[in-house]
Design a protein around this motif. Structure first.
Motif, mmCIF file in Angstrom:
data_model
loop_
_atom_site.group_PDB
_atom_site.id
_atom_site.type_symbol
_atom_site.label_atom_id
_atom_site.label_comp_id
_atom_site.label_asym_id
_atom_site.label_seq_id
_atom_site.Cartn_x
_atom_site.Cartn_y
_atom_site.Cartn_z
ATOM 1 N N THR A 172 1.291 -0.619 7.892
ATOM 2 C CA THR A 172 0.031 -0.059 8.370
ATOM 3 C C THR A 172 -0.646 -1.067 9.298
ATOM 4 N N ILE A 173 -0.921 -0.641 10.527
ATOM 5 C CA ILE A 173 -1.587 -1.514 11.488
ATOM 6 C C ILE A 173 -3.098 -1.467 11.290
ATOM 7 N N ASP A 174 -3.650 -0.254 11.238
ATOM 8 C CA ASP A 174 -5.065 -0.054 10.939
ATOM 9 C C ASP A 174 -5.217 1.341 10.331
ATOM 10 N N GLU A 175 -6.460 1.824 10.216
ATOM 11 C CA GLU A 175 -6.692 3.101 9.547
ATOM 12 C C GLU A 175 -6.101 4.294 10.288
ATOM 13 N N SER A 176 -5.797 4.113 11.567
ATOM 14 C CA SER A 176 -5.282 5.242 12.343
ATOM 15 C C SER A 176 -3.843 5.058 12.822
ATOM 16 N N SER A 177 -3.280 3.861 12.666
ATOM 17 C CA SER A 177 -1.954 3.590 13.228
ATOM 18 C C SER A 177 -0.996 3.007 12.197
ATOM 19 N N LYS A 187 6.518 -10.740 9.946
ATOM 20 C CA LYS A 187 5.366 -10.046 10.509
ATOM 21 C C LYS A 187 5.009 -10.624 11.874
ATOM 22 N N ARG A 235 0.869 -1.180 0.000
ATOM 23 C CA ARG A 235 0.000 0.000 0.000
ATOM 24 C C ARG A 235 0.902 1.225 0.000
ATOM 25 N N THR A 260 -6.610 9.210 7.647
ATOM 26 C CA THR A 260 -7.032 9.124 9.051
ATOM 27 C C THR A 260 -5.896 8.722 9.987
ATOM 28 N N THR A 261 -4.684 8.548 9.452
ATOM 29 C CA THR A 261 -3.553 8.122 10.277
ATOM 30 C C THR A 261 -3.192 9.185 11.309
#
Length: 214
Positions: free
Chosen positions: A85-90, A184, A14, A20-21
């Motif tokens: 990327t962990i999620d949409e914010s992190s 990972k 990606r 939103t990060t």
């Protein structure tokens, strides 16, 4: 020791961050010369990693002996950098530190703002990771130990912990730095360790507050 073998192919990269990060987390990968730090960063990063590898020159061969590491012709001279990327914010930023002693002065700056660290070891040269562990403990930086599978001599968990002078509270995992899923897993193990430590600290603080207010 937890063993991780090759599994599924790497996920599709990606190239851009989500709008939103808001949380950025910094992880450092340290260890001795030729242990596989650059390989791990390359295998797990979702973007094309930044690296500062240079071909080992004649002068460099007098300082770092690549004959001890099959196929080693280049070395990291600053650091490697990758992103996950962990999620949409992190988002997790991954820094691979150079392993040679002459570049250890760079570690102090790399450790600044670090959430936690992965200490990579090669069972053929366990002592090469002593300095990394010493520096992390000096800085109070939480870490786990990841044994890169080079097919070397077998060592039990107890032998590795004894050689590195680490207790059972430090997670110890075995993995293949060339494999995305395996690398990972190491990062997941570190994040879980950091979470467990934060819960423990919160409980300790809560118990202390209750005892003070009786």
């Amino acid at each position: 020791m937890t063993h991780v073998t090759r599994a599924v192919p790497p996920a599709q990269p990606r190239p851009t961050l989500a709008g939103t990060t808001v949380n950025t987390l910094k992880i450092v990968v340290v260890g001795g010369f030729g242990v596989g730090k650059t390989t791990m960063v390359r295998s797990v990063s979702e973007i094309r990693p930044l690296h500062t590898e240079e071909v080992i020159s004649g002068a460099g061969r007098t300082l770092d002996d690549p004959s001890l590491i099959r196929g080693k012709s280049a070395t990291t001279v600053a650091f490697d950098f990758g992103r996950i990327t962990i999620d949409e914010s992190s988002v997790l930023y991954l820094f691979g530190a150079p392993g040679q002693e002459r570049f250890w002065f760079l570690w102090e700056r790399l450790f600044a703002g670090t959430l936690g660290a992965v200490v990579m070891v090669d069972t053929r040269s366990l002592s090469d990771s002593w300095y990394a562990i010493d520096r992390l403990e000096h800085h109070g930086t939480p870490f786990i130990v990841a044994v890169n599978d080079f097919g070397g001599p077998f060592h039990s968990d107890e032998e590795i912990r004894g050689a590195l002078s680490i207790g059972p509270e430090v997670p110890l995992v075995e993995f293949d730095a060339r494999d995305h899923s395996s690398s990972k897993f190491v990062l997941i193990a570190l994040v879980e360790h950091l979470y467990a430590l934060s819960v423990r600290e919160a409980e300790k603080a809560d118990d202390q507050e209750h005892s003070e207010h009786g």
